[in-house]
Scaffold this active site. Structure first.
Site, PDB file in Angstrom:
ATOM      1  N   GLY A  12       0.870  -1.493  -0.237  1.00 39.19           N
ATOM      2  CA  GLY A  12      -0.217  -0.150  -0.232  1.00 39.19           C
ATOM      3  C   GLY A  12       1.136   1.335  -0.142  1.00 39.19           C
ATOM      4  O   GLY A  12       1.939   0.967  -0.168  1.00 39.19           O
ATOM      5  N   ASP A  13       0.302   2.607  -0.041  1.00 37.57           N
ATOM      6  CA  ASP A  13       0.677   3.416   0.145  1.00 37.57           C
ATOM      7  C   ASP A  13       1.927   3.783  -1.388  1.00 37.57           C
ATOM      8  O   ASP A  13       2.782   4.230  -0.462  1.00 37.57           O
ATOM      9  CB  ASP A  13       1.587   4.075   1.408  1.00 37.57           C
ATOM     10  N   GLU A  14       2.203   3.257  -2.272  1.00 42.27           N
ATOM     11  CA  GLU A  14       2.749   3.244  -3.626  1.00 42.27           C
ATOM     12  C   GLU A  14       2.626   4.826  -4.357  1.00 42.27           C
ATOM     13  O   GLU A  14       3.050   4.854  -4.936  1.00 42.27           O
ATOM     14  CB  GLU A  14       2.620   2.369  -4.362  1.00 42.27           C
ATOM     15  N   GLY A  17      -3.006   7.089  -5.257  1.00 43.19           N
ATOM     16  CA  GLY A  17      -4.077   8.272  -5.568  1.00 43.19           C
ATOM     17  C   GLY A  17      -3.436   9.013  -6.840  1.00 43.19           C
ATOM     18  O   GLY A  17      -4.621   9.575  -7.452  1.00 43.19           O
ATOM     19  N   GLY A  40      -7.050   6.067   2.317  1.00 49.89           N
ATOM     20  CA  GLY A  40      -6.839   6.972   1.845  1.00 49.89           C
ATOM     21  C   GLY A  40      -5.425   8.154   1.234  1.00 49.89           C
ATOM     22  O   GLY A  40      -4.857   7.108   1.165  1.00 49.89           O
ATOM     23  N   HIS A  41      -6.101   8.603  -0.154  1.00 51.90           N
ATOM     24  CA  HIS A  41      -5.523   9.715  -0.503  1.00 51.90           C
ATOM     25  C   HIS A  41      -5.631  11.318   0.124  1.00 51.90           C
ATOM     26  O   HIS A  41      -6.524  11.322  -0.431  1.00 51.90           O
ATOM     27  CB  HIS A  41      -5.162   9.114  -2.045  1.00 51.90           C
ATOM     28  N   ARG A 145     -21.684 -15.276   7.072  1.00 52.71           N
ATOM     29  CA  ARG A 145     -22.846 -14.635   6.484  1.00 52.71           C
ATOM     30  C   ARG A 145     -23.635 -13.697   7.116  1.00 52.71           C
ATOM     31  O   ARG A 145     -25.518 -14.407   7.679  1.00 52.71           O
ATOM     32  CB  ARG A 145     -23.823 -16.156   5.884  1.00 52.71           C
ATOM     33  N   THR A 302      -3.782   7.494   6.354  1.00 56.00           N
ATOM     34  CA  THR A 302      -4.933   7.578   7.048  1.00 56.00           C
ATOM     35  C   THR A 302      -5.326   7.853   8.288  1.00 56.00           C
ATOM     36  O   THR A 302      -5.758   8.505   9.562  1.00 56.00           O
ATOM     37  CB  THR A 302      -5.695   5.949   6.960  1.00 56.00           C
ATOM     38  N   THR A 303      -4.161   7.360   9.517  1.00 53.72           N
ATOM     39  CA  THR A 303      -3.973   7.162  10.595  1.00 53.72           C
ATOM     40  C   THR A 303      -2.607   8.307  10.952  1.00 53.72           C
ATOM     41  O   THR A 303      -2.359   8.328  12.090  1.00 53.72           O
ATOM     42  CB  THR A 303      -3.167   5.439  11.079  1.00 53.72           C
ATOM     43  N   ARG A 306       4.182   6.610  10.927  1.00 56.05           N
ATOM     44  CA  ARG A 306       4.765   7.106  10.725  1.00 56.05           C
ATOM     45  C   ARG A 306       5.550   5.362   9.602  1.00 56.05           C
ATOM     46  O   ARG A 306       5.070   4.553  10.198  1.00 56.05           O
ATOM     47  CB  ARG A 306       6.115   6.670  11.527  1.00 56.05           C
ATOM     48  N   SER A 415       6.887   8.997 -12.092  1.00 56.27           N
ATOM     49  CA  SER A 415       6.225  10.103 -11.368  1.00 56.27           C
ATOM     50  C   SER A 415       7.811  10.709 -10.678  1.00 56.27           C
ATOM     51  O   SER A 415       8.677   9.679  -9.730  1.00 56.27           O
ATOM     52  CB  SER A 415       4.921   9.694 -10.299  1.00 56.27           C
TER      53      SER A 415
HETATM   54  P1  IMP Z   1      -7.024  -2.862   8.739  1.00 59.78           P
HETATM   55  O1  IMP Z   1      -6.952  -3.197   6.827  1.00 59.78           O
HETATM   56  O2  IMP Z   1      -7.422  -2.167   8.860  1.00 59.78           O
HETATM   57  O3  IMP Z   1      -7.471  -4.242   8.596  1.00 59.78           O
HETATM   58  O4  IMP Z   1      -5.513  -3.240   8.548  1.00 59.78           O
HETATM   59  C1  IMP Z   1      -4.974  -4.719   8.317  1.00 59.78           C
HETATM   60  C2  IMP Z   1      -3.309  -4.542   7.619  1.00 59.78           C
HETATM   61  O5  IMP Z   1      -3.176  -2.994   6.377  1.00 59.78           O
HETATM   62  C3  IMP Z   1      -2.804  -2.899   8.983  1.00 59.78           C
HETATM   63  O6  IMP Z   1      -0.663  -3.674   8.920  1.00 59.78           O
HETATM   64  C4  IMP Z   1      -2.805  -1.537   8.083  1.00 59.78           C
HETATM   65  O7  IMP Z   1      -1.304  -0.679   7.818  1.00 59.78           O
HETATM   66  C5  IMP Z   1      -2.655  -2.079   6.261  1.00 59.78           C
HETATM   67  N1  IMP Z   1      -3.535  -1.394   5.672  1.00 59.78           N
HETATM   68  C6  IMP Z   1      -4.472  -1.436   5.597  1.00 59.78           C
HETATM   69  N2  IMP Z   1      -5.252   0.020   4.026  1.00 59.78           N
HETATM   70  C7  IMP Z   1      -3.814   0.521   4.653  1.00 59.78           C
HETATM   71  C8  IMP Z   1      -3.506   1.728   3.717  1.00 59.78           C
HETATM   72  O8  IMP Z   1      -4.820   2.138   2.599  1.00 59.78           O
HETATM   73  N3  IMP Z   1      -2.209   1.441   3.054  1.00 59.78           N
HETATM   74  C9  IMP Z   1      -1.331   1.208   3.682  1.00 59.78           C
HETATM   75  N4  IMP Z   1      -1.044  -0.328   4.563  1.00 59.78           N
HETATM   76  C10 IMP Z   1      -2.726  -0.850   4.576  1.00 59.78           C
END
Ligand code: IMP
Length: 433
Positions: A12-14, A17, A40-41, A145, A302-303, A306, A415
């Site tokens: 993720g976070d590549e 967005g 989130g972006h 279900r 999103t959170t 770091r 990019s």
């Molecule tokens: P969950 O999707 O909230 O259940 O989190 C499970 C794992 O996926 C955790 O390590 C999160 O940090 C990671 N994760 C979930 N969504 C993202 C994202 O959009 N970017 C990067 N990591 C993510």
């Protein structure tokens, strides 16, 4: 007409967005197919900052159809807040431009509470580091279900019945297992009836809508969230999210058949990051790791956590090419590698003397994987002003060539900064002969 899936090749976070925003300019319909507001972006348009968690950013264009597919888990509270924020910025989200599948599952307050209670109850080292948004518990209910879909929300009697059934079970766990507060059906019912009223006009059969658009010759973009190594089946389980993040997820998560997907683009950051817990073989704990974190401004959208940083992992990249059937790579944040000195790309793992060319399925082996590196010359030049591949120094081009060699697929886009103009487009997936 073309259908393109965009997915993340790493954790993720590549930088999906920005690329999605760019490709949206060529698309008529944009579809989310998995995940929820764990993604989130941020986009800055005309000086205004917009943070998107659920609505495809294509909504900003005003003339695109944005769809939330059945594979998404939707927190209606967050969706409505996102709509209200857009409205406050002069952009009203109308049912003409946003559709939500009747089959999309709803995140309920007990899903969020369960996510927090479970993580809190896990011992250090066993925590997943979830985003706490209730994603996993919502998918869990879907699979057993017990889930509540948009279609159920729109039927008050059915909704009440399902809510009460679910709460009986959840409240037992909250009280007896976790020792946390129980939840009240009346309050949730009243809250969700308000959401039902607001969201009813947006509910649609998204599969039919996509099929109609395809038959009308429209360009359709499927926007993946998270990344390949967070896939519930193919990622570093259990340190994964609870959905299929790979390209195949676009089909089951929106209701389009696999033969109707034309192109899959894999977004790959020029180095690697990860938020949350779990294996990360090329993670750097030294000065170079800190530099990547600072130069790349690596904080979760999103959170705000770091992000852990490390060298590019060719094993992860090869896994992604295979699992997603990637046709073209999009390399992001190449500019962040400037001034780091010598660079490294992982070409295999050594796991207790055994060589691996793919991520080991055994989590202890994945944790123990040691990267075998290929050294690549770095560069000092600032790349942020490059507007075509020819503008890049030879060493940066060599780095890209090494990525292509490892991936075995060509690069479509590079990019070199957050701006739209800092994008070097080599092949446009929506321009088909
Ligand atoms: P969950 O999707 O909230 O259940 O989190 C499970 C794992 O996926 C955790 O390590 C999160 O940090 C990671 N994760 C979930 N969504 C993202 C994202 O959009 N970017 C990067 N990591 C993510």
């Amino acid at each position: 007409m073309a259908t393109t899936v965009v997915i993340g090749t790493q954790w993720g976070d590549e930088g999906k967005g920005k690329i999605v925003d760019l490709l949206t300019g060529h698309a008529d319909v944009i579809v989310r197919f998995q995940g929820g507001n764990n993604a989130g972006h941020t986009l800055v348009v005309e000086g205004k900052k917009f943070i998107f968690h659920l609505i495809p950013s294509g909504i900003l264009y005003g003339d695109k159809l944005c769809a939330i597919g059945n594979g998404v888990v939707l927190d209606p509270k967050v969706l409505i807040e996102e709509m209200d924020e857009l409205a406050a910025n002069g952009l009203s989200v109308t049912p003409e431009h946003l559709k939500i599948s009747y089959n999309t599952h709803l995140i309920m307050p007990y899903h969020r509470a369960m996510d927090h209670a479970r993580e809190a109850a896990k011992a250090e080292g066993k925590k997943i580091g979830t985003t706490g948004r209730g994603i996993g518990p919502c998918y869990e209910d879907k699979i057993v279900r017990n889930g509540i879909k948009i279609a159920d929300l729109l039927d008050p009697e059915l909704f009440r019945d399902k809510l009460e059934e679910n709460l009986k079970y959840k409240n037992f766990l909250f009280k007896e297992l976790f020792g946390t507060d129980t939840l009240d059906a009346d309050g949730i019912y009243a809250e969700y009836q308000k959401y039902a009223e607001k969201l009813a006009p947006y509910a649609a059969n998204v599969s039919v809508l996509i099929d109609d658009a395809r038959k009308e010759g429209k360009n359709i973009l499927f926007e993946g969230a998270q990344g390949t190594q967070l896939d519930i089946d193919h990622g570093t389980y259990p340190f994964v999210t609870s959905s299929n993040t790979i390209a195949g997820g676009a089909c089951c998560g929106s209701g389009i058949g696999p033969s109707k997907i034309d192109t899959t683009l894999g977004i790959c950051k020029a180095y690697t990051t990860r938020v949350g817990e779990g294996p990360f073989p090329t993670e750097l704990f030294d000065e170079t790791g800190d530099k990547l974190q600072k130069q790349g401004v690596e904080f979760g959208a999103t959170t705000g956590r770091r992000r852990r940083c490390g060298w590019l992992d060719g094993v992860v990249l090869q896994d992604a090419v295979r699992l997603n059937g990637i046709d073209g790579l999009v390399v992001t944040k190449l500019d962040v590698l400037s001034g780091l000195g010598g660079l490294k790309i992982c070409k295999a793992y050594d796991v207790e003397g055994r060589k691996f060319s793919y991520m080991p399925a055994n989590i202890r082996q994945a944790q123990a994987a040691r990267p075998v590196y290929r050294d690549i010359e770095g560069w000092e030049d600032d790349l942020s002003g490059a507007r075509s591949i020819e503008d890049l120094p030879l060493k940066a081009r060599n780095y890209l060539r090494a990525m292509e060699e490892i991936a075995g697929v060509p690069i479509s886009i590079v990019s070199v900064g957050p701006g739209r103009e800092q994008t070097l487009l080599l092949r446009n997936p929506f321009e088909t002969e």
